[in-house]
Design an enzyme around this catalytic site. Sequence first.
Site, mmCIF file in Angstrom:
data_model
loop_
_atom_site.group_PDB
_atom_site.id
_atom_site.type_symbol
_atom_site.label_atom_id
_atom_site.label_comp_id
_atom_site.label_asym_id
_atom_site.label_seq_id
_atom_site.Cartn_x
_atom_site.Cartn_y
_atom_site.Cartn_z
ATOM 1 N N HIS A 1 -1.134 -0.468 6.019
ATOM 2 C CA HIS A 1 -2.034 -0.841 4.935
ATOM 3 C C HIS A 1 -2.373 0.393 4.092
ATOM 4 O O HIS A 1 -2.375 1.516 4.583
ATOM 5 C CB HIS A 1 -3.336 -1.435 5.497
ATOM 6 C CG HIS A 1 -3.126 -2.709 6.242
ATOM 7 N ND1 HIS A 1 -3.521 -2.876 7.550
ATOM 8 C CD2 HIS A 1 -2.560 -3.884 5.880
ATOM 9 C CE1 HIS A 1 -3.221 -4.103 7.949
ATOM 10 N NE2 HIS A 1 -2.637 -4.734 6.950
ATOM 11 N N GLY A 2 -2.661 0.168 2.823
ATOM 12 C CA GLY A 2 -3.005 1.272 1.931
ATOM 13 C C GLY A 2 -1.766 1.917 1.331
ATOM 14 O O GLY A 2 -0.662 1.390 1.421
ATOM 15 N N ASP B 1 -8.076 -13.363 5.105
ATOM 16 C CA ASP B 1 -7.262 -12.263 5.623
ATOM 17 C C ASP B 1 -7.997 -11.504 6.724
ATOM 18 O O ASP B 1 -9.219 -11.340 6.677
ATOM 19 C CB ASP B 1 -6.927 -11.319 4.456
ATOM 20 C CG ASP B 1 -5.778 -10.381 4.757
ATOM 21 O OD1 ASP B 1 -4.953 -10.698 5.626
ATOM 22 O OD2 ASP B 1 -5.692 -9.333 4.075
ATOM 23 N N HIS B 2 -7.267 -11.035 7.720
ATOM 24 C CA HIS B 2 -7.748 -10.114 8.765
ATOM 25 C C HIS B 2 -9.182 -10.382 9.226
ATOM 26 O O HIS B 2 -10.098 -9.588 8.981
ATOM 27 C CB HIS B 2 -7.649 -8.665 8.289
ATOM 28 C CG HIS B 2 -6.260 -8.130 8.278
ATOM 29 N ND1 HIS B 2 -5.534 -7.904 9.433
ATOM 30 C CD2 HIS B 2 -5.449 -7.791 7.250
ATOM 31 C CE1 HIS B 2 -4.339 -7.434 9.108
ATOM 32 N NE2 HIS B 2 -4.253 -7.371 7.791
ATOM 33 N N GLY C 1 2.318 -4.139 1.997
ATOM 34 C CA GLY C 1 3.345 -4.208 0.968
ATOM 35 C C GLY C 1 3.205 -3.176 -0.133
ATOM 36 O O GLY C 1 4.206 -2.785 -0.746
ATOM 37 N N ASN D 1 2.301 -9.381 1.726
ATOM 38 C CA ASN D 1 0.922 -9.047 1.381
ATOM 39 C C ASN D 1 0.822 -7.853 0.432
ATOM 40 O O ASN D 1 1.439 -6.812 0.669
ATOM 41 C CB ASN D 1 0.134 -8.701 2.654
ATOM 42 C CG ASN D 1 -0.190 -9.889 3.504
ATOM 43 O OD1 ASN D 1 0.408 -10.957 3.373
ATOM 44 N ND2 ASN D 1 -1.142 -9.724 4.402
#
Length: 292
Positions: A181-182, A82-83, A211, A231
């Site tokens: 995110h978060g 990921d990332h 998500g 995700n």
Amino acid sequence: MPLVSMGPMLRRARADGYGIAAYNMIDFNSAKSIISGAAELSAPVIVQVSVKTVKHWGYAHVATWVRMLAGDAPVPVALHLDHCTDIDVIKRCIDAGWTSVMFDGSALPFAENLEKSSLVYALTEAAGVGLEAEIGAIGGVEDDKVVNDDQSRLADYDECLRFVAAMPNLAVFAPAIGTAHGFYKGEAKIAYDLLERITKAIDTPIALHGGTGLTDEQFKRCISLGCGKVNISTMHKRLFIDGFVGLKAEKPKLEEPLPFITAQHDAMKADVMACIRTFGSAGRAAEASHAA
């Protein structure tokens, strides 16, 4: 089953209107909870690993854990990086047995992102590994990646088309559509109109980042508009901790470690299974296996 590349099963998911859960693992117990939850519901699943986690445990160790767990499971499992912004890390993951990777050049100017993503695309195509790539800036915090609200930006529609056209076999495309995110500070402002325009113009499955905290209705709408990969990271991390803390609060005198490990596993597994049901991928293992 042997590990699979996520591209074919994501294309099947997009075509049939369901999403495949992509959970970020933390350790062996976490990876086990993801795969056991998917196996119980006969669902395909993606086990993601952050760069920080890979470097903490080691490339070979992580790949061995997931390969072993997937080998004992009757469902298709993809191992995904990921990332990642470091091409050397991507190469090492491919060499260690990852079946898909993400190059995140979203912080770069579009032309440079396209150039570097295309270089990684050539690398992954030669290795038979799926690639995820991103444009726009998805807000929030994801491990070492921090994008403040004033820095987040939606993907540009025309750039999305140019980006995907340059990489026709891209496993999954991650355009910024307003998720973060978060944990969300307020309600997520998802640009459904942009998502729909993109998915009407391209066949590549879309990754829904950020998500954790979305409602079932938001998940289902995004999936109906072409998000084949969904995700989840932050909630999994929270449950990793709460599984221990909750049992300690309930039984403060308990000193045997295994019940804590079991409580942690069960908390994470329950969330994995809840998401699989919401995303519509329960019972889809056989068709995903055929696609892969």
